[in-house]
Design a protein around this motif. Structure first.
Motif, PDB file in Angstrom:
ATOM      1  N   LEU A   1      12.937-147.408  54.927  1.00  0.00           N
ATOM      2  CA  LEU A   1      12.413-147.486  53.495  1.00  0.00           C
ATOM      3  C   LEU A   1      10.651-147.574  53.632  1.00  0.00           C
ATOM      4  O   LEU A   1       9.969-146.722  52.894  1.00  0.00           O
ATOM      5  CB  LEU A   1      12.732-148.457  52.727  1.00  0.00           C
ATOM      6  CG  LEU A   1      14.215-148.301  52.072  1.00  0.00           C
ATOM      7  CD1 LEU A   1      14.622-149.709  51.657  1.00  0.00           C
ATOM      8  CD2 LEU A   1      14.429-147.385  51.160  1.00  0.00           C
TER       9      LEU A   1
ATOM     10  N   LEU B   1       7.909-145.226  49.153  1.00  0.00           N
ATOM     11  CA  LEU B   1       9.262-145.517  49.647  1.00  0.00           C
ATOM     12  C   LEU B   1       9.967-144.278  50.219  1.00  0.00           C
ATOM     13  O   LEU B   1       9.653-143.228  49.835  1.00  0.00           O
ATOM     14  CB  LEU B   1      10.166-145.994  48.390  1.00  0.00           C
ATOM     15  CG  LEU B   1       9.814-147.295  48.050  1.00  0.00           C
ATOM     16  CD1 LEU B   1      10.373-147.456  46.538  1.00  0.00           C
ATOM     17  CD2 LEU B   1      10.366-148.407  48.999  1.00  0.00           C
TER      18      LEU B   1
ATOM     19  N   GLN C   1      17.511-142.597  44.430  1.00  0.00           N
ATOM     20  CA  GLN C   1      17.318-141.887  45.659  1.00  0.00           C
ATOM     21  C   GLN C   1      17.696-140.557  45.430  1.00  0.00           C
ATOM     22  O   GLN C   1      17.550-139.725  46.769  1.00  0.00           O
ATOM     23  CB  GLN C   1      18.146-142.505  46.594  1.00  0.00           C
ATOM     24  CG  GLN C   1      17.679-143.949  46.819  1.00  0.00           C
ATOM     25  CD  GLN C   1      18.383-144.543  48.124  1.00  0.00           C
ATOM     26  OE1 GLN C   1      18.333-143.867  49.009  1.00  0.00           O
ATOM     27  NE2 GLN C   1      18.275-146.060  48.265  1.00  0.00           N
TER      28      GLN C   1
ATOM     29  N   GLY D   1      18.745-148.031  52.454  1.00  0.00           N
ATOM     30  CA  GLY D   1      19.141-148.480  51.308  1.00  0.00           C
ATOM     31  C   GLY D   1      20.012-147.746  50.513  1.00  0.00           C
ATOM     32  O   GLY D   1      20.404-147.749  49.178  1.00  0.00           O
TER      33      GLY D   1
ATOM     34  N   PHE E   1      13.351-142.403  51.211  1.00  0.00           N
ATOM     35  CA  PHE E   1      14.846-142.488  51.202  1.00  0.00           C
ATOM     36  C   PHE E   1      15.408-141.445  52.327  1.00  0.00           C
ATOM     37  O   PHE E   1      15.684-140.201  51.814  1.00  0.00           O
ATOM     38  CB  PHE E   1      15.250-142.139  49.835  1.00  0.00           C
ATOM     39  CG  PHE E   1      14.554-143.285  48.968  1.00  0.00           C
ATOM     40  CD1 PHE E   1      14.816-144.574  49.047  1.00  0.00           C
ATOM     41  CD2 PHE E   1      14.055-142.690  47.696  1.00  0.00           C
ATOM     42  CE1 PHE E   1      14.174-145.366  48.121  1.00  0.00           C
ATOM     43  CE2 PHE E   1      13.232-143.685  46.894  1.00  0.00           C
ATOM     44  CZ  PHE E   1      13.533-144.878  47.076  1.00  0.00           C
TER      45      PHE E   1
ATOM     46  N   VAL F   1      21.420-146.294  42.128  1.00  0.00           N
ATOM     47  CA  VAL F   1      20.965-145.888  43.282  1.00  0.00           C
ATOM     48  C   VAL F   1      21.171-144.419  43.660  1.00  0.00           C
ATOM     49  O   VAL F   1      20.132-143.651  44.191  1.00  0.00           O
ATOM     50  CB  VAL F   1      22.006-146.485  44.373  1.00  0.00           C
ATOM     51  CG1 VAL F   1      22.117-145.930  45.902  1.00  0.00           C
ATOM     52  CG2 VAL F   1      22.023-147.974  44.767  1.00  0.00           C
TER      53      VAL F   1
ATOM     54  N   TRP G   1      22.085-151.872  49.174  1.00  0.00           N
ATOM     55  CA  TRP G   1      21.927-150.664  48.435  1.00  0.00           C
ATOM     56  C   TRP G   1      20.519-150.985  47.432  1.00  0.00           C
ATOM     57  O   TRP G   1      20.533-152.153  46.846  1.00  0.00           O
ATOM     58  CB  TRP G   1      22.977-150.218  47.514  1.00  0.00           C
ATOM     59  CG  TRP G   1      24.142-149.751  48.055  1.00  0.00           C
ATOM     60  CD1 TRP G   1      24.415-148.754  49.094  1.00  0.00           C
ATOM     61  CD2 TRP G   1      25.589-150.258  47.986  1.00  0.00           C
ATOM     62  NE1 TRP G   1      25.505-148.626  49.471  1.00  0.00           N
ATOM     63  CE2 TRP G   1      26.224-149.572  48.854  1.00  0.00           C
ATOM     64  CE3 TRP G   1      26.112-151.339  47.149  1.00  0.00           C
ATOM     65  CZ2 TRP G   1      27.864-149.726  48.928  1.00  0.00           C
ATOM     66  CZ3 TRP G   1      27.160-151.493  47.368  1.00  0.00           C
ATOM     67  CH2 TRP G   1      28.315-150.588  48.268  1.00  0.00           C
ATOM     68  N   CYS G   2      19.660-150.178  47.299  1.00  0.00           N
ATOM     69  CA  CYS G   2      18.574-150.339  46.307  1.00  0.00           C
ATOM     70  C   CYS G   2      18.536-149.153  45.093  1.00  0.00           C
ATOM     71  O   CYS G   2      18.557-148.048  45.856  1.00  0.00           O
ATOM     72  CB  CYS G   2      17.142-150.626  46.687  1.00  0.00           C
ATOM     73  SG  CYS G   2      16.390-149.576  48.045  1.00  0.00           S
TER      74      CYS G   2
ATOM     75  N   SER H   1      13.669-154.613  49.777  1.00  0.00           N
ATOM     76  CA  SER H   1      14.291-154.308  50.976  1.00  0.00           C
ATOM     77  C   SER H   1      13.033-153.808  52.347  1.00  0.00           C
ATOM     78  O   SER H   1      13.481-154.230  53.439  1.00  0.00           O
ATOM     79  CB  SER H   1      14.954-153.327  50.759  1.00  0.00           C
ATOM     80  OG  SER H   1      16.212-153.856  50.027  1.00  0.00           O
ATOM     81  N   LYS H   2      12.085-153.218  51.925  1.00  0.00           N
ATOM     82  CA  LYS H   2      11.316-152.631  53.077  1.00  0.00           C
ATOM     83  C   LYS H   2      10.311-153.686  53.591  1.00  0.00           C
ATOM     84  O   LYS H   2       9.828-153.526  54.692  1.00  0.00           O
ATOM     85  CB  LYS H   2      10.415-151.336  52.267  1.00  0.00           C
ATOM     86  CG  LYS H   2       9.067-151.985  51.711  1.00  0.00           C
ATOM     87  CD  LYS H   2       8.396-150.809  51.237  1.00  0.00           C
ATOM     88  CE  LYS H   2       6.986-151.072  50.730  1.00  0.00           C
ATOM     89  NZ  LYS H   2       6.240-149.873  50.680  1.00  0.00           N
TER      90      LYS H   2
ATOM     91  N   CYS I   1      13.799-151.927  46.169  1.00  0.00           N
ATOM     92  CA  CYS I   1      13.614-150.931  47.353  1.00  0.00           C
ATOM     93  C   CYS I   1      12.406-151.582  47.817  1.00  0.00           C
ATOM     94  O   CYS I   1      12.259-151.596  49.269  1.00  0.00           O
ATOM     95  CB  CYS I   1      13.337-149.598  47.074  1.00  0.00           C
ATOM     96  SG  CYS I   1      15.044-149.007  46.744  1.00  0.00           S
TER      97      CYS I   1
ATOM     98  N   GLY J   1      14.927-152.875  55.843  1.00  0.00           N
ATOM     99  CA  GLY J   1      14.250-151.636  55.176  1.00  0.00           C
ATOM    100  C   GLY J   1      13.042-151.269  55.979  1.00  0.00           C
ATOM    101  O   GLY J   1      12.532-150.338  55.867  1.00  0.00           O
TER     102      GLY J   1
END
Length: 419
Positions: free
Chosen positions: A71, A168, A255, A154, A170, A251, A100-101, A110-111, A107, A116
């Motif tokens: 991510l 970000l 994404q 994610g 994906f 999601v 999952w983001c 998560s990163k 997200c 991430g």
């Protein structure tokens, strides 16, 4: 729907108690981080009489040029332990569970974690359970080439887009492609036998990538797939809302995953439904094994009884400990189990497929030695998970194991997060 960070596998200090026992602990908060086996544990933390094998992290070469990035744009990675002897030409590729983001906030969160960014990943992790190199702990796969794929995209390795404003990436699809190419170059191209497995969101990824994985290998190679705790069911929560469906919609849209979903599914269902395993498993051509708890603890806590659906807190004790549920709450969970069994009906009719559905309050059972294979691990009619999976893969006997309803199974292990 409130935008929140959903996590898919258990993280923290895990207590193991009989599912019918008595437990006392603080009420749990919504999971914000997780991993089925808690890869941050050290060698001395692993509950094994034998010395555990620690395996180093390998970052994908030229990841930036190949787009195989997490991510945050850092290189994706995996852990590889080579096979030996009779297993030198066999390969087990196991996909880690992860978050999952579906929005910028989740997200970006998560990163900044190991789910991430490879910057935060452990340099070494213990290989236990299905990844163990001990014959006594993992009799069928212990001497295979074993790979644990780190989860950092994610989106269950399905996305191929970016959000420049939020910085970000994906790139799950590109991570997957680069990984497989690298493994093929490392010898997997000539594998005699291969098993793709995964836990939680990684278990869903194993379903998505199953036939592709098979098609990458020689026609003569025996190739099968195993999804552990990846059978997330489209089921209304206690408020009547579809919490998980809402998350999947976020999601997929955020994404831009729609174009990556199976065309066969999209011809019949909308993109959101095509993120649910129940709409994906029957058409898969490769043999597939579904391992799941009928009372999956993540699904119970995060998609069936989320706090957003229980403002009064009437499900608080029950969602943390199934032994504290009242009769009406148990009835609700039995309905969930009944739905899961029904959804697996057509799947189990196919001879090539296998299933192990136990009546436990658990999530992910392949990675931890205590649930994969030990003297006290879960069993259905005296057959433990590792034995059932091995029998299915090598076609040594029956491969359809569905437990009776809770609370009949006294072998279950209840996994509880202590925060």
């Amino acid at each position: 729907m409130k935008k929140i960070l959903w996590s898919l596998t258990l993280f923290g200090v895990i207590l193991i108690l009989p599912v019918n026992g008595v437990m006392e602990f603080d009420k749990m908060e919504r999971f914000t981080d997780f991993n089925g086996t808690n890869v941050s544990q050290t060698e001395k933390d692993v509950n094994s009489k034998a010395k555990v094998t620690m395996v180093g992290l390998t970052l994908i070469k030229n990841a930036g040029l190949r787009g195989a990035v997490c991510l945050d744009g850092s290189p994706a990675g995996y852990h590889f332990h080579p096979g030996s002897g009779s297993g030198a030409k066999n390969w087990l590729v196991h996909v880690e569970g992860g978050e999952w983001c579906g929005d910028i906030r989740s997200c970006v969160h998560s990163k900044k974690t190991r789910h991430g960014s490879s910057k935060y990943m452990e340099k070494q992790i213990p290989f236990t359970g299905i990844l163990s190199d001990k014959a006594s702990e993992n009799p069928d796969f212990y001497n295979w080439n074993r790979v644990k794929v780190r989860y950092c995209d994610g989106g269950s390795f399905m996305g191929d887009n970016e959000n420049k404003d939020a910085q970000l990436q994906f790139r799950g699809k590109r991570i997957w492609t680069a990984l497989i190419v690298d493994l093929l170059w490392s010898g997997m191209e000539y594998a005699k036998q291969a098993l793709l497995s995964g836990c939680s969101a990684g278990g869903l990824a194993a379903i998505f990538r199953c036939d592709e994985f098979k098609n990458r290998l020689l026609h003569s190679t025996r190739v099968k797939c195993l999804s552990d705790a990846g059978f997330f069911v489209d089921f209304a929560d206690v408020s009547g809302d579809r919490s998980l469906r809402n998350l999947y919609t976020d999601v997929i849209e955020f994404q831009s995953i729609t174009t990556q979903l199976p065309n066969e599914c999209l011809k019949v269902y909308n993109p959101t439904l095509c993120f649910f395993a129940q709409y994906l498993i029957v058409p898969i051509k490769a043999p597939l094994f579904i391992l799941n708890a009928a009372y999956d603890s993540w699904q119970i806590q995060e998609s069936l009884t989320p706090k957003s659906a229980d403002p009064s807190g009437s499900w608080s004790d029950c969602r943390s400990n199934i032994a504290k549920c009242n009769a009406s709450q148990i009835k609700f969970f039995q309905g969930f189990r009944t739905r899961m069994v029904k959804l697996l009906g057509d799947f189990t009719e196919q001879r090539k497929n296998g299933v192990f559905l136990n009546s436990c309050f658990s999530h992910c059972q392949t990675e931890r030695q205590e649930t994969w294979l030990s003297k006290n691990s879960p069993a259905i009619k005296n057959k433990r998970i590792a034995v059932a999976v091995g029998d299915w893969f090598f076609e040594r006997g029956g491969a359809k194991h569905i437990d009776c309803a809770y609370p009949c199974d006294k072998t279950c292990r209840n996994e509880v997060v202590e925060r």
